[in-house]
Scaffold this active site. Structure first.
Site, PDB file in Angstrom:
ATOM      1  N   ARG A  13       1.101  -1.124   0.062  1.00 29.89           N
ATOM      2  CA  ARG A  13      -0.367  -0.138   0.309  1.00 29.89           C
ATOM      3  C   ARG A  13       0.824   1.438  -0.159  1.00 29.89           C
ATOM      4  NH1 ARG A  13      -3.181  -2.932   4.093  1.00 29.89           N
ATOM      5  NH2 ARG A  13      -5.030  -3.743   3.216  1.00 29.89           N
ATOM      6  N   LYS A  47       3.024  12.084 -10.751  1.00 32.27           N
ATOM      7  CA  LYS A  47       2.093  10.706 -11.696  1.00 32.27           C
ATOM      8  C   LYS A  47       2.652   9.611 -11.931  1.00 32.27           C
ATOM      9  CE  LYS A  47      -0.997  13.703 -14.808  1.00 32.27           C
ATOM     10  NZ  LYS A  47      -0.808  13.926 -16.112  1.00 32.27           N
ATOM     11  N   LYS A  73       6.425  24.313 -12.686  1.00 31.02           N
ATOM     12  CA  LYS A  73       5.791  22.696 -12.925  1.00 31.02           C
ATOM     13  C   LYS A  73       5.297  22.726 -11.514  1.00 31.02           C
ATOM     14  CE  LYS A  73       4.741  18.155 -13.475  1.00 31.02           C
ATOM     15  NZ  LYS A  73       4.610  16.900 -14.741  1.00 31.02           N
ATOM     16  N   ARG A 119      -3.529  22.652 -14.010  1.00 29.30           N
ATOM     17  CA  ARG A 119      -2.985  21.709 -14.662  1.00 29.30           C
ATOM     18  C   ARG A 119      -3.134  21.401 -16.162  1.00 29.30           C
ATOM     19  NH1 ARG A 119       0.140  16.944 -10.945  1.00 29.30           N
ATOM     20  NH2 ARG A 119       1.026  15.913 -12.091  1.00 29.30           N
ATOM     21  N   ASN A 143      -0.708  20.526 -20.709  1.00 32.43           N
ATOM     22  CA  ASN A 143      -1.060  20.167 -21.825  1.00 32.43           C
ATOM     23  C   ASN A 143      -1.134  20.522 -22.930  1.00 32.43           C
ATOM     24  OD1 ASN A 143      -2.075  17.914 -20.584  1.00 32.43           O
ATOM     25  ND2 ASN A 143      -3.631  18.301 -20.248  1.00 32.43           N
ATOM     26  N   HIS A 153      -0.183  19.375 -26.458  1.00 35.58           N
ATOM     27  CA  HIS A 153      -0.268  17.348 -26.343  1.00 35.58           C
ATOM     28  C   HIS A 153      -1.468  17.283 -27.216  1.00 35.58           C
ATOM     29  CE1 HIS A 153       2.894  18.380 -23.373  1.00 35.58           C
ATOM     30  NE2 HIS A 153       3.459  17.221 -23.149  1.00 35.58           N
ATOM     31  N   HIS A 169       8.496  11.994 -28.363  1.00 34.51           N
ATOM     32  CA  HIS A 169       7.418  12.970 -27.670  1.00 34.51           C
ATOM     33  C   HIS A 169       7.763  14.341 -27.709  1.00 34.51           C
ATOM     34  CE1 HIS A 169       4.610  13.843 -24.636  1.00 34.51           C
ATOM     35  NE2 HIS A 169       5.018  14.472 -24.022  1.00 34.51           N
TER      36      HIS A 169
HETATM   37  N1  LIG Z   1       5.277  11.062 -14.862  1.00 35.70           N
HETATM   38  C1  LIG Z   1       4.629  11.899 -15.572  1.00 35.70           C
HETATM   39  O1  LIG Z   1       4.719  13.273 -14.940  1.00 35.70           O
HETATM   40  C2  LIG Z   1       4.583  12.170 -16.644  1.00 35.70           C
HETATM   41  C3  LIG Z   1       5.046  13.651 -17.802  1.00 35.70           C
HETATM   42  C4  LIG Z   1       5.649  13.187 -18.728  1.00 35.70           C
HETATM   43  C5  LIG Z   1       6.268  12.335 -19.433  1.00 35.70           C
HETATM   44  N2  LIG Z   1       6.548  11.471 -18.481  1.00 35.70           N
HETATM   45  C6  LIG Z   1       6.284   9.450 -19.343  1.00 35.70           C
HETATM   46  O2  LIG Z   1       7.656   9.856 -18.978  1.00 35.70           O
HETATM   47  C7  LIG Z   1       8.232   8.587 -20.515  1.00 35.70           C
HETATM   48  C8  LIG Z   1       9.347   9.138 -21.493  1.00 35.70           C
HETATM   49  O3  LIG Z   1      10.403   9.603 -20.491  1.00 35.70           O
HETATM   50  P1  LIG Z   1      11.603   9.681 -21.626  1.00 35.70           P
HETATM   51  O4  LIG Z   1      11.844  10.659 -22.328  1.00 35.70           O
HETATM   52  O5  LIG Z   1      12.504  10.491 -20.219  1.00 35.70           O
HETATM   53  O6  LIG Z   1      11.690   8.599 -21.763  1.00 35.70           O
HETATM   54  P2  LIG Z   1      13.189   7.011 -21.910  1.00 35.70           P
HETATM   55  O7  LIG Z   1      12.630   6.882 -20.045  1.00 35.70           O
HETATM   56  O8  LIG Z   1      12.517   6.119 -22.860  1.00 35.70           O
HETATM   57  O9  LIG Z   1      14.454   7.715 -22.231  1.00 35.70           O
HETATM   58  C9  LIG Z   1      14.709   8.185 -23.084  1.00 35.70           C
HETATM   59  C10 LIG Z   1      15.742   7.219 -23.926  1.00 35.70           C
HETATM   60  O10 LIG Z   1      17.037   7.772 -23.149  1.00 35.70           O
HETATM   61  C11 LIG Z   1      17.903   6.487 -22.702  1.00 35.70           C
HETATM   62  N3  LIG Z   1      18.392   6.966 -21.196  1.00 35.70           N
HETATM   63  C12 LIG Z   1      17.713   7.617 -20.024  1.00 35.70           C
HETATM   64  N4  LIG Z   1      18.862   8.545 -19.583  1.00 35.70           N
HETATM   65  C13 LIG Z   1      19.679   8.989 -20.068  1.00 35.70           C
HETATM   66  C14 LIG Z   1      21.117   9.288 -20.277  1.00 35.70           C
HETATM   67  N5  LIG Z   1      21.543   9.620 -19.319  1.00 35.70           N
HETATM   68  N6  LIG Z   1      22.391   8.564 -20.999  1.00 35.70           N
HETATM   69  C15 LIG Z   1      21.621   8.258 -22.267  1.00 35.70           C
HETATM   70  N7  LIG Z   1      21.191   7.982 -22.545  1.00 35.70           N
HETATM   71  C16 LIG Z   1      19.557   8.135 -21.149  1.00 35.70           C
HETATM   72  C17 LIG Z   1      16.578   5.645 -22.178  1.00 35.70           C
HETATM   73  O11 LIG Z   1      17.214   4.194 -21.822  1.00 35.70           O
HETATM   74  C18 LIG Z   1      16.036   5.941 -23.398  1.00 35.70           C
HETATM   75  O12 LIG Z   1      16.438   4.801 -24.594  1.00 35.70           O
HETATM   76  C19 LIG Z   1       6.769   8.559 -20.987  1.00 35.70           C
HETATM   77  O13 LIG Z   1       6.279   6.717 -20.477  1.00 35.70           O
HETATM   78  C20 LIG Z   1       6.154   8.934 -20.052  1.00 35.70           C
HETATM   79  O14 LIG Z   1       4.423   8.766 -20.682  1.00 35.70           O
HETATM   80  C21 LIG Z   1       5.079  10.972 -17.046  1.00 35.70           C
END
Ligand SMILES: NC(=O)c1ccc[n+]([C@@H]2O[C@H](COP(=O)([O-])OP(=O)(O)OC[C@H]3O[C@@H](n4cnc5c(N)ncnc54)[C@H](O)[C@@H]3O)[C@@H](O)[C@H]2O)c1
Length: 358
Positions: free
Chosen positions: A117, A139, A230, A244, A248, A251, A268
């Site tokens: 939990r 999130k 943020k 909030r 978006n 987006h 993205h």
């Molecule tokens: N929780 C939230 O509020 C929120 C907000 C925005 C996005 N997201 C989520 O985040 C995800 C996208 O995150 P992202 O863009 O970080 O993608 P990701 O986590 O897929 O990372 C992108 C790439 O970068 C590589 N990587 C990570 N750190 C690195 C580093 N220091 N050096 C070299 N390579 C590195 C990873 O291995 C991967 O191949 C999605 O799943 C999205 O839904 C969540």
């Protein structure tokens, strides 16, 4: 070192976001500062483990290595993380630590929020996108065959530890996807109602060279501004009931691009930038903004040299946007620019959208 506090009034909870560029080998020590001697399980990105595994020094027994890619943010890996936590006999006094991009942070955070939990969660974001966006706001989620982030929770971490040294190894595309979110903050800055006036667009234009060099001080200042913006938004609206929604910006159309291309062709951030450009086009067509602001936005975005994205069939795009979780099925909710660095929510009919591309 920069230390910011996120204060979630509803939960009477405060947690720190630390931004620094210390030696990576000190990470374990820093994690321990936030735990009262408890054990922890590290969920780490495979790439980060390859690049920094030795410096980080975690043993095989204490780390769960998550392969790269959005498709890894799935139920099977969530289950494996929970099994790993049970194997380590983690109790409610222990913690789960995420080291990686948004994918790792989202799935590890969701596991932490549901294991017994809810146990402590420490997030160490290593992509620019995760530093400025996904690590703050609480999130957490995994994807299912129905779509992205279908199962998840709001769960605040114990601490977010950002070390800008990790960003040095990001490739150009992964770095720029974070810049897409940074640029979004510049266009919504006034709505965020932060205590300070950062003039983020000016900061970005004046520091573009150092940003592309990933200079530690510049990146720390940039991340600090975005995190403060943020924080200002999520503190006022923890569960996306109102304010909030401005996050978006770009987006609605951006998500549709990601869906229509099956999350394979564009990152993205690239999709969000195209969404921002579309929002400006739409706002001008509706006479909400004048052409000077649109030209300013186009020129500003050009400086960051994003990959060009060709136009999509608007009818198909509208159909996708109508099925968005945030749509009422009849009109499409867009966040549009209304003035310099201010945005507002609008409902747009699919018929009107078709006229934008004519
Ligand atoms: N929780 C939230 O509020 C929120 C907000 C925005 C996005 N997201 C989520 O985040 C995800 C996208 O995150 P992202 O863009 O970080 O993608 P990701 O986590 O897929 O990372 C992108 C790439 O970068 C590589 N990587 C990570 N750190 C690195 C580093 N220091 N050096 C070299 N390579 C590195 C990873 O291995 C991967 O191949 C999605 O799943 C999205 O839904 C969540």
């Amino acid at each position: 070192m920069i230390s910011l506090d996120v204060n979630i009034k509803e939960l009477k909870k405060t947690y720190p976001v630390i931004i620094e560029w210390d030696e990576i080998r000190l990470t374990r020590q820093k994690i321990n500062n936030y735990l009262n001697g408890g054990k922890f399980l590290v969920v780490i990105s495979q790439k980060i483990d390859k690049l920094y595994g030795k410096e980080l020094g975690f043993t095989k027994e204490e780390k769960f290595v998550l392969k790269d890619g959005e498709h890894e943010k799935n139920f099977e890996n969530y289950r494996k993380i929970l099994n790993f936590a049970q194997k380590l006999k983690l109790t409610r006094k222990d913690a789960i630590v995420a080291i990686g991009g948004g994918v790792v942070g989202d799935i590890a955070g969701f596991a932490a929020s549901t294991y017994m939990r809810g146990i402590d969660f420490i997030n160490i974001p290593t992509t620019l996108l995760a530093c400025v966006d996904s690590s703050v706001g609480g999130k957490t989620a995994i994807d299912t065959s129905l779509g992205k982030n279908i199962i998840g929770s709001f769960y605040q971490p114990k601490a977010v530890l950002i070390n800008t040294n990790f960003l040095k190894s990001l490739n150009d595309r992964d770095f720029k996807t974070g810049l897409g979110e940074v640029i979004k903050y510049a266009f919504i800055e006034k709505n965020c109602k932060a205590e300070e006036d950062f003039n983020l667009s000016n900061f970005l234009s004046s520091n573009i060279q150092k940003i592309f060099e990933k200079d530690n001080l510049t990146m720390s200042n940039l991340i600090q501004i975005c995190v403060k913006l943020k924080i200002s938004v999520v503190e006022k609206d923890e569960k996306e009931a109102g304010l909030r929604k401005i996050l978006n910006f770009g987006h609605t159309y951006g998500h549709a691009i990601e869906k229509i291309t099956r999350y394979k062709k564009y990152t993205h951030g690239e999709a969000v930038i195209e969404g921002i450009k579309f929002a400006f086009k739409l706002a001008m067509k509706k006479n909400i903004i004048d052409k000077n602001y649109k030209f300013f936005a186009d020129d500003f975005i050009k400086n960051f040299r994003f990959n060009e994205i060709s136009a999509f069939n608007m009818k198909k795009m509208s159909e996708i946007m109508l099925t968005d979780k945030k749509s009422n099925g009849k009109t499409i909710t867009f966040i549009l620019p209304i003035n310099y660095f201010s945005v507002e929510e609008f409902e747009i009919s699919p018929e009107y959208l078709l006229s934008v591309t004519e």
